[in-house]
Design a protein around this motif. Structure first.
Motif, PDB file in Angstrom:
ATOM      1  N   ALA A 348       0.832  -1.199   0.000  1.00 22.26           N
ATOM      2  CA  ALA A 348       0.000   0.000   0.000  1.00 22.26           C
ATOM      3  C   ALA A 348       0.871   1.256   0.000  1.00 22.26           C
ATOM      4  N   TRP A 349       1.989   1.209   0.716  1.00 23.43           N
ATOM      5  CA  TRP A 349       2.903   2.352   0.727  1.00 23.43           C
ATOM      6  C   TRP A 349       3.538   2.529  -0.656  1.00 23.43           C
ATOM      7  N   LEU A 350       3.922   1.406  -1.272  1.00 23.53           N
ATOM      8  CA  LEU A 350       4.491   1.480  -2.615  1.00 23.53           C
ATOM      9  C   LEU A 350       3.456   2.009  -3.613  1.00 23.53           C
ATOM     10  N   GLU A 351       2.201   1.611  -3.435  1.00 23.47           N
ATOM     11  CA  GLU A 351       1.136   2.134  -4.296  1.00 23.47           C
ATOM     12  C   GLU A 351       1.018   3.647  -4.136  1.00 23.47           C
ATOM     13  N   SER A 352       1.108   4.117  -2.891  1.00 21.49           N
ATOM     14  CA  SER A 352       1.035   5.556  -2.637  1.00 21.49           C
ATOM     15  C   SER A 352       2.125   6.296  -3.398  1.00 21.49           C
ATOM     16  N   GLN A 353       3.330   5.751  -3.381  1.00 23.01           N
ATOM     17  CA  GLN A 353       4.442   6.370  -4.101  1.00 23.01           C
ATOM     18  C   GLN A 353       4.219   6.306  -5.615  1.00 23.01           C
ATOM     19  N   ALA A 354       3.705   5.181  -6.074  1.00 19.81           N
ATOM     20  CA  ALA A 354       3.477   5.035  -7.509  1.00 19.81           C
ATOM     21  C   ALA A 354       2.418   6.003  -8.005  1.00 19.81           C
ATOM     22  N   ARG A 355       1.351   6.177  -7.248  1.00 23.30           N
ATOM     23  CA  ARG A 355       0.305   7.127  -7.641  1.00 23.30           C
ATOM     24  C   ARG A 355       0.863   8.556  -7.705  1.00 23.30           C
ATOM     25  N   ALA A 356       1.689   8.899  -6.720  1.00 22.66           N
ATOM     26  CA  ALA A 356       2.217  10.260  -6.649  1.00 22.66           C
ATOM     27  C   ALA A 356       3.291  10.518  -7.704  1.00 22.66           C
ATOM     28  N   HIS A 357       3.939   9.445  -8.186  1.00 25.31           N
ATOM     29  CA  HIS A 357       5.044   9.608  -9.127  1.00 25.31           C
ATOM     30  C   HIS A 357       4.877   8.637 -10.296  1.00 25.31           C
ATOM     31  N   ILE A 358       3.696   8.620 -10.863  1.00 23.37           N
ATOM     32  CA  ILE A 358       3.400   7.643 -11.913  1.00 23.37           C
ATOM     33  C   ILE A 358       4.309   7.828 -13.126  1.00 23.37           C
ATOM     34  N   VAL A 359       4.722   9.053 -13.417  1.00 25.92           N
ATOM     35  CA  VAL A 359       5.582   9.267 -14.587  1.00 25.92           C
ATOM     36  C   VAL A 359       6.990   8.737 -14.356  1.00 25.92           C
ATOM     37  N   THR A 360       7.355   8.488 -13.097  1.00 25.13           N
ATOM     38  CA  THR A 360       8.632   7.823 -12.825  1.00 25.13           C
ATOM     39  C   THR A 360       8.543   6.358 -13.227  1.00 25.13           C
ATOM     40  N   ILE A 361       7.365   5.782 -13.015  1.00 21.50           N
ATOM     41  CA  ILE A 361       7.139   4.395 -13.434  1.00 21.50           C
ATOM     42  C   ILE A 361       7.156   4.307 -14.959  1.00 21.50           C
ATOM     43  N   ASP A 362       6.439   5.207 -15.616  1.00 19.90           N
ATOM     44  CA  ASP A 362       6.370   5.237 -17.078  1.00 19.90           C
ATOM     45  C   ASP A 362       6.043   6.669 -17.487  1.00 19.90           C
ATOM     46  N   ALA A 363       6.965   7.298 -18.173  1.00 22.32           N
ATOM     47  CA  ALA A 363       6.812   8.712 -18.515  1.00 22.32           C
ATOM     48  C   ALA A 363       5.640   8.966 -19.456  1.00 22.32           C
ATOM     49  N   SER A 364       5.134   7.927 -20.121  1.00 21.33           N
ATOM     50  CA  SER A 364       4.032   8.118 -21.068  1.00 21.33           C
ATOM     51  C   SER A 364       2.664   8.108 -20.397  1.00 21.33           C
ATOM     52  N   MET A 489      15.798   2.099 -10.987  1.00 21.27           N
ATOM     53  CA  MET A 489      17.140   1.530 -11.087  1.00 21.27           C
ATOM     54  C   MET A 489      17.326   0.753 -12.393  1.00 21.27           C
ATOM     55  N   PHE A 490      16.276   0.102 -12.857  1.00 17.35           N
ATOM     56  CA  PHE A 490      16.358  -0.562 -14.158  1.00 17.35           C
ATOM     57  C   PHE A 490      14.963  -0.642 -14.765  1.00 17.35           C
ATOM     58  N   ARG A 491      14.956  -0.832 -16.063  1.00 14.38           N
ATOM     59  CA  ARG A 491      13.721  -1.005 -16.826  1.00 14.38           C
ATOM     60  C   ARG A 491      14.002  -2.082 -17.874  1.00 14.38           C
ATOM     61  N   LEU A 492      13.407  -3.252 -17.706  1.00 16.76           N
ATOM     62  CA  LEU A 492      13.692  -4.401 -18.553  1.00 16.76           C
ATOM     63  C   LEU A 492      12.425  -4.879 -19.246  1.00 16.76           C
ATOM     64  N   ARG A 493      12.549  -5.276 -20.478  1.00 16.40           N
ATOM     65  CA  ARG A 493      11.405  -5.765 -21.239  1.00 16.40           C
ATOM     66  C   ARG A 493      11.314  -7.283 -21.138  1.00 16.40           C
ATOM     67  N   ALA A 494      10.107  -7.761 -20.881  1.00 12.63           N
ATOM     68  CA  ALA A 494       9.817  -9.198 -20.833  1.00 12.63           C
ATOM     69  C   ALA A 494      10.846  -9.937 -19.985  1.00 12.63           C
ATOM     70  N   ALA A 495      11.469 -10.994 -20.563  1.00 16.86           N
ATOM     71  CA  ALA A 495      12.426 -11.810 -19.806  1.00 16.86           C
ATOM     72  C   ALA A 495      13.847 -11.307 -19.956  1.00 16.86           C
ATOM     73  N   GLU A 496      14.006 -10.086 -20.432  1.00 25.08           N
ATOM     74  CA  GLU A 496      15.339  -9.522 -20.604  1.00 25.08           C
ATOM     75  C   GLU A 496      16.092  -9.536 -19.279  1.00 25.08           C
TER      76      GLU A 496
END
Length: 517
Positions: A348-364, A489-496
């Motif tokens: 739930a805490w991680l969700e709070s951070q993700a909601r507040a900084h959603i563009v950090t998760i995915d800028a689009s 720290m990283f962004r990996l596609r599929a099983a990369e």
């Protein structure tokens, strides 16, 4: 004459007294004979009889009637009582009395049940693979390779061809077996270099095939051949076509606009430091402090409380304020991490951070709206936070958040993705009022797996390696101090995998079809 089992000096009367004392003290007694199913005991289904110097234990249920002569009590503890018995022909054997309410007794009972089902699984395989060699059959844990003892697994060979197989017991999780099935398949492919492990056979109880079918339908058919079978109480085996059994149990509730949230006299509470407002699709507003909910605004009424909520009254204003301030102190990234409020609900805490900084998760991604837990799952806490967002082109994005290692994350995320795609294909998000003013694309949603970079389970890449290439998956690893600042720290596609990690997964180019009966 056959030799009588050696006694330890305990008389038949003393053995009887020890057995009666154990059964009277046990809160959940059961009888276990190695190789047989566990038999639960009550005062109504067992009998101890002593005639001359002959002590006999009899126990029964609806399908069994077991009678054994007890020669001695060999091992005595609070969790189990080991009995030396005399078998037919004078051979010595053993049975165990267990107290399943104690951890040691329960574990022994579980292990016995696993071994019984393992032998049942052996029979399944002999029927389905009559010409194949059963090279390995195990129900033991293998923590190093993330293989669960809950699901017996097998390795079958026929010349240079091989198959992996795994089974789910009646009391097991038929959806979870797919996770361990793929891990087992990948492990065998890495270990068995001289043969081609071409397929995977999964056995689940009858009427539990829907969940594994849905998951199997989303795997890459060129990666392996996947076969699903069900079994019933008579061990009748039926081959399942996943396309005919992947029934989807999902619902999408209408999205209501949230009412004005100033709540009049409660505005002072809403403006306290740390208070977050999360607008739900049902029109209510969840009031939280770094993920922990302390209140709710619904139809103009303010409810508060950490567990059971009650209507807020004017005279409780100071009490609510103290609650919020305590949560803000305890959930502060710089506070004592040993505090129970700090440690509770990390997702739930991680969700709070993700909601507040959603563009950090995915800028689009658009910053609003972001929906949580839609579509809804029927029953149970999945341990994973689901978010549904949309990017600036109108494509949906499923975001799965997990703050600690979880081997099931990829498959549970897939479950949610399947449901989102199902509703999207039918145009239900737009008709139900979600993402107002946004023209949603019909393209399949993106799937984002988000968690601390060092907390992705080692098997994550293995599982994603079997996903259909049509499912666009991205893993986003955030820094360990995500409570303070959300940094990627990283962004990996599929099983990369990172460049320094070997994939270690073999692939089959030409699937071989065994005679599956």
């Amino acid at each position: 004459m056959p030799a009588r089992p050696r006694a330890s000096g305990r008389s038949a009367e003393a053995a009887r007294d020890a057995i009666e004392a154990f059964l009277q003290s046990a809160r959940q007694p059961a009888l276990l004979e190695p190789g047989e199913e566990l038999l639960a005991l009550t005062s109504e289904n067992y009998e101890l009889s002593l005639r001359a110097d002959r002590l006999t234990l009899q126990a029964w249920d609806r399908t069994r009637n077991l009678t054994r002569r007890v020669m001695d009590v060999r091992q005595d503890s609070a969790a189990r009582l080991e009995l030396a018995i005399q078998r037919f022909g004078g051979r010595e054997g053993q049975v165990f009395l267990l107290d399943l309410s104690r951890r040691a007794g329960a574990e022994m009972g579980r292990r016995s049940g696993r071994l019984v089902f393992r032998e049942r699984f052996r029979i399944f395989l002999r029927r389905q693979f009559p010409e194949w060699t059963l090279a390995e059959l195990s129900a033991e844990p293998d923590l190093e390779h993330s293989l669960s003892p809950s699901f017996p697994r097998a390795f079958l060979k026929h010349g240079q061809h091989a198959w992996a197989a795994i089974a789910c017991p009646v009391e097991g999780d038929a959806a979870a077996v797919v996770t361990f099935a793929l891990i087992w398949l990948s492990y065998l492919r890495a270990r068995e270099r001289r043969v081609t492990v071409e397929g995977l056979a999964i056995y689940v109880p009858q009427r539990s095939e829907s969940a594994p079918s849905l998951r199997l339908l989303c795997l890459n058919p060129s990666a392996a051949r996947f076969e699903l079978f069900t079994y019933d109480e008579h061990d009748e085996i039926v081959r399942i076509d996943a396309r005919d059994h992947g029934n989807l149990d999902t619902r999408l509730e209408p999205c209501r606009r949230s009412a004005a949230d100033d709540a009049g006299r409660w505005r002072d509470i809403l403006e306290l430091p740390g208070v977050e407002r999360v607008y739900r699709h049902d029109g209510s507003t969840s009031l939280r402090v770094r993920g922990i909910e302390f209140g709710e605004l619904r139809d103009g009424v303010f409810y508060f409380g950490m567990g059971q909520k009650e209507i807020a009254r004017d005279y409780r204003l100071s009490e609510i304020q103290r609650l919020v301030e305590e949560l803000d102190r305890a959930r502060n990234p710089l506070s004592d991490s040993a505090n129970s409020l700090y440690r509770q609900y990390p997702e739930a805490w991680l969700e709070s951070q993700a909601r507040a900084h959603i563009v950090t998760i995915d800028a689009s991604l658009q910053e609003t709206p972001i929906y949580g837990q839609v579509p809804a799952f029927a029953g149970g806490d999945r341990g994973i936070m689901d978010l549904l967002a949309v990017d600036r082109t109108g494509r949906l994005a499923v975001i799965e958040l997990k703050a600690s290692q979880d081997v099931h994350l990829p498959m549970q995320a897939l479950d949610y993705w399947i449901r989102v795609k199902w509703h999207l294909d039918r145009g239900e998000f737009t008709s139900a009022g979600y993402f107002p003013g946004v023209q949603l694309r019909t393209e399949a949603p993106k799937l984002l797996l988000v968690g601390p970079a060092l907390e992705f389970h080692p098997a994550t890449e293995t599982l994603l390696d079997y996903f259909s290439p049509e499912i666009e998956v991205e893993r986003v690893g955030v820094a360990a101090d995500w409570r303070t600042q959300l940094r990627t720290m990283f962004r990996l596609r599929a099983a990369e995998r990172p460049a320094f990690v070997s994939a270690g997964t073999s692939r089959v180019n030409a699937p071989f079809t065994p005679e599956l009966k």
